[in-house]
Design a protein around this motif. Structure first.
Motif, PDB file in Angstrom:
ATOM      1  N   VAL A  12       0.547   1.254  -0.631  1.00 37.10           N
ATOM      2  CA  VAL A  12       1.877   0.664  -0.478  1.00 37.10           C
ATOM      3  C   VAL A  12       2.842   1.453  -1.354  1.00 37.10           C
ATOM      4  CG1 VAL A  12       3.267  -1.404  -0.844  1.00 37.10           C
ATOM      5  CG2 VAL A  12       0.899  -1.624  -0.105  1.00 37.10           C
ATOM      6  N   ALA A  13       3.986   1.789  -0.783  1.00 38.49           N
ATOM      7  CA  ALA A  13       5.031   2.455  -1.561  1.00 38.49           C
ATOM      8  C   ALA A  13       6.292   1.612  -1.482  1.00 38.49           C
ATOM      9  CB  ALA A  13       5.306   3.850  -1.021  1.00 38.49           C
ATOM     10  N   HIS A  16      11.466   1.013  -5.289  1.00 36.62           N
ATOM     11  CA  HIS A  16      11.528   0.787  -6.726  1.00 36.62           C
ATOM     12  C   HIS A  16      10.128   0.362  -7.179  1.00 36.62           C
ATOM     13  CE1 HIS A  16      15.840   1.060  -6.304  1.00 36.62           C
ATOM     14  NE2 HIS A  16      15.779   0.173  -5.334  1.00 36.62           N
ATOM     15  N   PRO A  17       9.278   1.337  -7.546  1.00 38.72           N
ATOM     16  CA  PRO A  17       7.872   1.042  -7.860  1.00 38.72           C
ATOM     17  C   PRO A  17       7.671  -0.064  -8.888  1.00 38.72           C
ATOM     18  CG  PRO A  17       8.227   3.405  -7.755  1.00 38.72           C
ATOM     19  CD  PRO A  17       9.582   2.757  -7.662  1.00 38.72           C
ATOM     20  N   ASP A  18       8.593  -0.228  -9.822  1.00 36.73           N
ATOM     21  CA  ASP A  18       8.434  -1.275 -10.839  1.00 36.73           C
ATOM     22  C   ASP A  18       8.567  -2.678 -10.245  1.00 36.73           C
ATOM     23  OD1 ASP A  18      11.107  -0.303 -10.479  1.00 36.73           O
ATOM     24  OD2 ASP A  18      11.750  -1.558 -12.156  1.00 36.73           O
ATOM     25  N   THR A  19       9.115  -2.787  -9.038  1.00 37.22           N
ATOM     26  CA  THR A  19       9.239  -4.100  -8.400  1.00 37.22           C
ATOM     27  C   THR A  19       8.217  -4.288  -7.272  1.00 37.22           C
ATOM     28  OG1 THR A  19      10.876  -3.326  -6.797  1.00 37.22           O
ATOM     29  CG2 THR A  19      11.709  -4.196  -8.895  1.00 37.22           C
ATOM     30  N   ALA A  36      -0.900   0.829  -5.177  1.00 40.21           N
ATOM     31  CA  ALA A  36       0.553   1.011  -5.221  1.00 40.21           C
ATOM     32  C   ALA A  36       0.794   2.499  -5.456  1.00 40.21           C
ATOM     33  CB  ALA A  36       1.164   0.181  -6.336  1.00 40.21           C
ATOM     34  N   ALA A  37       1.293   3.195  -4.435  1.00 37.45           N
ATOM     35  CA  ALA A  37       1.537   4.636  -4.529  1.00 37.45           C
ATOM     36  C   ALA A  37       2.843   4.894  -5.269  1.00 37.45           C
ATOM     37  CB  ALA A  37       1.590   5.244  -3.137  1.00 37.45           C
ATOM     38  N   ALA A  38       2.898   6.037  -5.932  1.00 40.66           N
ATOM     39  CA  ALA A  38       4.090   6.399  -6.699  1.00 40.66           C
ATOM     40  C   ALA A  38       5.267   6.776  -5.798  1.00 40.66           C
ATOM     41  CB  ALA A  38       3.763   7.543  -7.646  1.00 40.66           C
ATOM     42  N   SER A  39       4.972   7.175  -4.548  1.00 43.65           N
ATOM     43  CA  SER A  39       6.026   7.585  -3.623  1.00 43.65           C
ATOM     44  C   SER A  39       5.555   7.381  -2.191  1.00 43.65           C
ATOM     45  CB  SER A  39       6.361   9.067  -3.830  1.00 43.65           C
ATOM     46  OG  SER A  39       5.249   9.871  -3.445  1.00 43.65           O
ATOM     47  N   ALA A  43       1.836   7.821  -0.488  1.00 40.19           N
ATOM     48  CA  ALA A  43       1.244   6.729   0.299  1.00 40.19           C
ATOM     49  C   ALA A  43       0.758   7.205   1.662  1.00 40.19           C
ATOM     50  CB  ALA A  43       2.251   5.593   0.464  1.00 40.19           C
ATOM     51  N   VAL A  44       1.449   8.147   2.288  1.00 35.56           N
ATOM     52  CA  VAL A  44       1.066   8.581   3.635  1.00 35.56           C
ATOM     53  C   VAL A  44       0.086   9.745   3.639  1.00 35.56           C
ATOM     54  CG1 VAL A  44       3.252   7.751   4.575  1.00 35.56           C
ATOM     55  CG2 VAL A  44       2.999  10.181   4.037  1.00 35.56           C
ATOM     56  N   ARG A  45      -0.182  10.318   2.474  1.00 36.16           N
ATOM     57  CA  ARG A  45      -1.096  11.465   2.401  1.00 36.16           C
ATOM     58  C   ARG A  45      -2.464  11.080   2.979  1.00 36.16           C
ATOM     59  NH1 ARG A  45      -0.921  12.854  -2.909  1.00 36.16           N
ATOM     60  NH2 ARG A  45       0.858  14.186  -2.484  1.00 36.16           N
ATOM     61  N   GLY A  46      -2.865  11.762   4.051  1.00 37.05           N
ATOM     62  CA  GLY A  46      -4.161  11.537   4.666  1.00 37.05           C
ATOM     63  C   GLY A  46      -4.271  10.268   5.499  1.00 37.05           C
TER      64      GLY A  46
END
Length: 179
Positions: A12-13, A16-19, A36-39, A43-46
């Motif tokens: 999940v990306a 605002h990752p902190d929220t 929780a992906a950083a971006s 998140a979509v990699r692979g």
């Protein structure tokens, strides 16, 4: 998605990752690892399936990030000024699928933008119904990228509601309310 596809993990990306608090709740609901992906790119990699659910006017997923064979489902691009994905997603897609072609050509943001830019022939936009009914192929090979933009149709909502109400009645669940 988990009800119809054998998922093994979810990323999940959030803008605002902190929220981004959905990961833990989703992991409990799905009984799957959820990170929780950083971006969005991370998140979509692979990923074999990418679902976007934002009301962003700017793309949050770029076609260059997607692996062959990926299915992209856009549920937030329901208006001409919404565009969760860039034009490359549609350009790479072997199938551009929508609820209803006429509606999508007026309302599905990425579809509208790609047609206006001359990057997508409206004749390539295909309705979901025949694919779901098994009358048309969604993809022809495992490497085909498929893009589905859900704008929604009242008749589909009514059909789904009818099934839900029927199942609730059969199970003796719910409360009948007179309106």
């Amino acid at each position: 998605m988990a009800a119809v596809r054998p998922l093994t993990e979810v990323a999940v990306a959030c803008r605002h990752p902190d929220t981004c608090t959905a990961a833990a709740e989703l992991a409990r609901d799905l009984e799957l690892p959820v990170a929780a992906a950083a971006s969005a790119r991370e998140a979509v990699r692979g990923a074999q399936i990418v679902v976007t659910a934002t009301t962003s006017a700017e793309p949050v997923v770029l076609g260059a990030w997607l692996d062959p064979g990926c299915t992209v489902v856009s549920v937030g691009s329901f208006a001409p000024d919404r565009a969760e994905v860039d034009g490359e997603v549609l350009a790479r897609a072997a199938a551009v699928v929508v609820d209803d072609v006429t509606t999508a050509l007026e309302h599905a943001g990425p579809v509208v933008a790609a047609v206006r830019a001359g990057e997508l022939d409206p004749g390539r936009v295909r309705p979901l119904g025949p694919i779901v009914a098994g009358l048309a192929a969604g993809r022809r090979s495992e490497t085909d990228l498929v893009f589905y933009n859900s704008v929604g149709l009242g008749v589909q909502d009514a059909a789904a509601a009818s099934v839900i109400v029927g199942r609730a009645r059969a199970a003796g669940a719910g409360t009948l309310v007179e309106l």
